[in-house]
Scaffold this motif. Structure first.
Motif, PDB file in Angstrom:
ATOM      1  N   TYR A   1      -7.391  47.203  18.501  1.00  0.00           N
ATOM      2  CA  TYR A   1      -7.753  48.183  17.471  1.00  0.00           C
ATOM      3  C   TYR A   1      -6.503  48.747  16.807  1.00  0.00           C
ATOM      4  N   LEU A   2      -5.469  49.006  17.598  1.00  0.00           N
ATOM      5  CA  LEU A   2      -4.238  49.564  17.046  1.00  0.00           C
ATOM      6  C   LEU A   2      -3.605  48.610  16.049  1.00  0.00           C
ATOM      7  N   VAL A   3      -3.739  47.306  16.264  1.00  0.00           N
ATOM      8  CA  VAL A   3      -3.238  46.318  15.302  1.00  0.00           C
ATOM      9  C   VAL A   3      -3.854  46.558  13.935  1.00  0.00           C
ATOM     10  N   ASN A   4      -5.165  46.740  13.898  1.00  0.00           N
ATOM     11  CA  ASN A   4      -5.859  46.954  12.630  1.00  0.00           C
ATOM     12  C   ASN A   4      -5.500  48.292  11.995  1.00  0.00           C
ATOM     13  N   LEU A   5      -5.394  49.336  12.811  1.00  0.00           N
ATOM     14  CA  LEU A   5      -5.065  50.652  12.281  1.00  0.00           C
ATOM     15  C   LEU A   5      -3.656  50.683  11.696  1.00  0.00           C
ATOM     16  N   THR A   6      -2.678  50.159  12.437  1.00  0.00           N
ATOM     17  CA  THR A   6      -1.303  50.185  11.933  1.00  0.00           C
ATOM     18  C   THR A   6      -1.135  49.263  10.735  1.00  0.00           C
ATOM     19  N   ASN A   7      -1.861  48.137  10.722  1.00  0.00           N
ATOM     20  CA  ASN A   7      -1.817  47.249   9.566  1.00  0.00           C
ATOM     21  C   ASN A   7      -2.308  47.978   8.317  1.00  0.00           C
ATOM     22  N   PHE A   8      -3.380  48.729   8.465  1.00  0.00           N
ATOM     23  CA  PHE A   8      -3.935  49.506   7.358  1.00  0.00           C
ATOM     24  C   PHE A   8      -2.924  50.551   6.864  1.00  0.00           C
TER      25      PHE A   8
END
Length: 341
Positions: free
Chosen positions: A274-281
């Protein structure tokens, strides 16, 4: 949702609710050196978190699937998507935004999101399967060919043509992977096919996302999209796990009883997804498209170096040369795209 970015304008419109906007103090202006310094530090921190989460989940996937011996990539992907679904829901209800999923998604849009979720789910599973058989360094080399597959899929599905210079830049992208494949001492045909499938799946998701969610009334940023796609992926992955990996749950319970650290690794790995998606955003929101492309290329190179240092997989000069040619092609592709616009 390791992941293609949506249109930057979409993300800027929605992203303001994720991070508090710095307000200037008495007598300060938005262009003051202090404000600019804080902005740079915040962006640097976000980039660091983006790198750490991306590389972390990649290496943990490889460790669990290949080194630790937990050979259940479909179940592992189900854990990732379950964590994304839970965190997305918790974040949505704790957000200051007053919108609710029921009010924002129409039936037609829900069907389109479900289709995207199925494509996304297949690409992630294929990527995890590939990590069972090929090194992270080779996985990243193949993954760098995403622009090639995106251009091919965009033409096949949407009849979208690129400039000749853009297509020419794709030649070294593919040539580099051909060179890297010939020089890969740990080459595994099935793992290579799965990695190519995962890369093509990410490209297909990007193109379909642009087509299916292009309505101004139904635009979603990447985090909203994840909130709806993750439950779809879980619904698909749970029965797939029961059919394809019937011993996965029992093996996970046995490993957790034998070694409690396995459970913590699995939970941490799923949370990182989930953190991958949040930081990517957030990185997309706070940088320009060109900066994002450069950072993405550098991230792949860092992941290759770190994986080689940790897993000690053999590499050759030919293999690294091929990866370098692919990255050079990706850079040329970005420049050609920018000039054509």
């Amino acid at each position: 949702m390791g992941q293609q970015q949506q249109q930057k304008g979409e993300e800027e419109a929605e992203g303001r609710s994720l991070l508090p906007t710095s307000t200037a103090g008495a007598g300060a202006t938005s262009s003051s050196p202090a404000t600019a310094g804080r902005r740079r530090l915040r962006t640097a921190a976000l980039v660091g978190a983006w790198y750490a989460s991306n590389i972390g989940v990649l290496l943990l996937n490889k460790y669990l699937l290949s080194v630790y011996g937990f050979r259940f990539p479909v179940f592992l992907t189900a854990c990732h998507m379950s964590a994304c679904a839970v965190f997305s829901y918790v974040f949505s209800i704790s957000s200051s935004s007053s919108r609710t999923p029921a009010a924002m998604v129409s039936r037609g849009q829900a069907a389109r999101v479900a289709l995207l979720g199925a494509v996304f789910c297949g690409s992630v599973v294929a990527g995890n399967v590939s990590l069972r058989h090929i090194p992270v360094s080779f996985n990243q080399a193949v993954g760098a060919t995403t622009p090639f597959f995106t251009a091919v899929v965009a033409y096949a599905v949407a009849k979208r043509r690129e400039a000749k210079a853009t297509y020419a830049a794709l030649v070294p992208v593919v040539a580099g992977v051909v060179i890297a494949t010939g020089g890969e001492p740990s080459f595994h045909l099935f793992g290579f096919v799965m990695c190519v499938g995962a890369t093509a799946g990410r490209a297909l998701k990007t193109v379909l996302q642009g087509i299916l969610l292009s309505s101004e009334e139904e635009k979603l940023n990447s985090m909203d999209l994840l909130r709806y796609m993750a439950p779809v992926a879980v619904v698909l992955l749970v029965p797939a796990t029961l059919v394809m990996e019937p011993n996965a749950v029992g093996a996970a319970v046995a490993l957790a009883q034998e070694d409690p650290s396995f459970l913590w690794m699995l939970l941490f790995n799923s949370s990182l997804a989930y953190l991958v998606n949040l930081t990517n955003f957030l990185v997309t929101k706070h940088t320009s498209p060109l900066t994002l492309q450069v950072l993405g290329n550098a991230k792949g190179a860092v992941a290759v170096v770190v994986s080689i240092l940790i897993f000690r997989n053999p590499v050759t000069v030919v293999g690294m040369l091929g990866y370098g040619v692919t990255i050079a092609g990706v850079v040329l592709y970005g420049e050609a795209k920018k000039r054509s616009k």
